[in-house]
Design a protein around this motif. Structure first.
Motif, short mmCIF file in Angstrom:
data_model
loop_
_atom_site.label_atom_id
_atom_site.label_comp_id
_atom_site.label_asym_id
_atom_site.label_seq_id
_atom_site.Cartn_x
_atom_site.Cartn_y
_atom_site.Cartn_z
N THR A 165 0.83 -1.20 0.00
CA THR A 165 0.00 0.00 0.00
C THR A 165 0.86 1.25 0.00
O THR A 165 0.51 2.26 -0.65
CB THR A 165 -0.93 0.01 1.22
OG1 THR A 165 -0.16 -0.11 2.43
CG2 THR A 165 -1.92 -1.14 1.15
N ARG B 222 0.64 4.01 -2.96
CA ARG B 222 0.23 5.38 -2.67
C ARG B 222 1.31 6.38 -3.06
O ARG B 222 1.00 7.52 -3.43
CB ARG B 222 -0.13 5.52 -1.19
CG ARG B 222 -1.39 4.77 -0.81
CD ARG B 222 -1.70 4.88 0.67
NE ARG B 222 -2.86 4.07 1.03
CZ ARG B 222 -3.38 3.99 2.25
NH1 ARG B 222 -2.84 4.68 3.24
NH2 ARG B 222 -4.43 3.21 2.48
N GLY C 47 3.60 7.67 1.95
CA GLY C 47 3.63 6.34 1.34
C GLY C 47 5.00 5.70 1.45
O GLY C 47 5.12 4.51 1.75
N ASP D 46 -8.06 4.25 -3.34
CA ASP D 46 -7.28 4.99 -2.35
C ASP D 46 -6.17 5.81 -2.99
O ASP D 46 -5.37 6.42 -2.28
CB ASP D 46 -6.70 4.04 -1.30
CG ASP D 46 -5.83 2.97 -1.92
OD1 ASP D 46 -5.84 2.86 -3.16
OD2 ASP D 46 -5.15 2.25 -1.16
N THR D 47 -6.09 5.82 -4.31
CA THR D 47 -5.12 6.65 -5.04
C THR D 47 -5.89 7.54 -6.00
O THR D 47 -6.14 7.17 -7.16
CB THR D 47 -4.12 5.76 -5.81
OG1 THR D 47 -3.63 4.74 -4.94
CG2 THR D 47 -2.95 6.59 -6.34
#
Length: 340
Positions: free
Chosen positions: A26, A30, A132, A327-328
């Motif tokens: 993740t 990100r 990130g 989520d991006t």
């Protein structure tokens, strides 16, 4: 009671290992999600650059499953030629074996350093990319810390009569050992985690060399199942690609299980340390698949096409939308614009 505490410690260390893998994936997505996807798509001019793209993407994500799902999505949308996408998958398999080498290095202080650096970078960063990167570094530190915990827990297990009896039974039933390792890799969605766990058991003297080789084969087989399930609702090309990857790994896993004893004996002549032998078996397995099947990308694709036929009616639904990138925002909005 002591055995129960050992089991809890082992399960907790395994959960921390999987969580560290998730944080790396993740965090990288990100921080570099858009760039990484674009790089994979552009790095498929020929089968050799496609293999290199798969290796590098998997080293960044620490997950061949993530690379496989991304590649399948591109293949479904027509952004990557199906043959080149299969080459990316072969490279991803090699990438996860290289990651296993890096994570198996015995550097105790490195885990604490990565946790410290990850927390500092995440806390001080004001932007999504910096956070990130910090998340990915912290995940790497947690993975290394989890491996140390697993090593501490498995040390006393070599004296356990119950564990010795169970593993002796597995050694005499290679087919069951193959299925067990495949099931663990499927449940955890990570062949890397299972291979590292087997390496720790082997270094503690709990797993004999031939059984370690069989478990490595099973881990590689099980790691190809989650990508197939993840793309079942996507286009035909995505399903064909992940099915072909599963078939390739299944052929290799069955062959390695059949020849596990001579393969282990051959590796022992070069690597007497069982820990190194397990990692070497993982690397050799994926390199052998790369060498054998890279020239056969066409026949593999035709076989997958025979099994999964294109529907008579055009497939409806979105072609470019991808729930995994919600989520991006940058990637999600670009996909929405392209779909529109």
């Amino acid at each position: 009671m002591y055995s129960t505490i050992q089991l809890i410690d082992l399960l907790g260390a395994g959960a921390l290992l999987l969580w560290g893998l998730r944080m790396i994936k993740t965090g990288v997505m990100r921080a570099f999600g858009a760039s990484l996807r674009l790089w994979i798509a552009k790095g498929t001019g020929n089968r050799f650059t496609a293999v290199l793209s798969g290796i590098m993407a998997t080293l960044a994500l620490q997950s061949s499953t993530a690379t496989a799902v991304i590649t399948a999505s591109f293949a479904s949308n027509g952004a990557i030629n199906p043959r080149m996408a299969q080459a990316v998958m072969l490279g991803a398999n090699v990438g996860t074996s290289i990651a296993a080498v890096i994570l198996s290095l015995d550097v105790h202080w490195f885990a604490s350093a990565m946790v410290l650096i990850g927390v500092i970078v995440f806390s001080l960063s004001k932007y999504a990319r910096g956070k990130g990167i910090g998340r990915a570094i912290l995940g790497l530190g947690l993975m290394l810390l989890a491996l140390q915990l697993v090593g501490n827990v498995t040390g006393p297990l070599r004296e356990s009569e119950v564990m010795v009896a169970i593993l002796s039974g597995l050694a005499d039933a290679p087919a069951f050992a193959l299925i067990l390792a495949a099931g663990l890799a499927f449940v955890s969605s990570s062949s890397l985690a299972v291979v590292l766990f087997v390496a720790l058991l082997a270094s503690a003297g709990i797993v004999p060399p031939a059984l370690a080789v069989t478990l490595v084969a099973g881990a590689n087989l099980g790691g190809a199942i989650p990508p197939l399930l993840a793309v079942m609702r996507e286009g035909t090309e995505a399903r064909r690609l992940t099915l072909a990857n599963l078939v390739v790994r299944a052929i290799g896993a069955i062959a390695l299980t059949i020849f596990a004893v001579p393969a282990a004996a051959l590796l022992q002549t070069v690597l007497p340390d069982t820990d190194d032998l397990t990692i070497a078996a993982h690397i050799g397995f994926n390199l052998a698949l790369l060498v054998l099947f890279l020239p056969l990308l066409g026949p593999i694709g035709k076989l997958a096409a025979l099994v999964i036929r294109r529907p008579a009616k055009p497939e409806r639904g979105a072609n470019y939308l991808d729930d995994t990138v919600l989520d991006t925002p940058t990637i999600a909005l670009a996909a929405a614009a392209r779909e529109t």
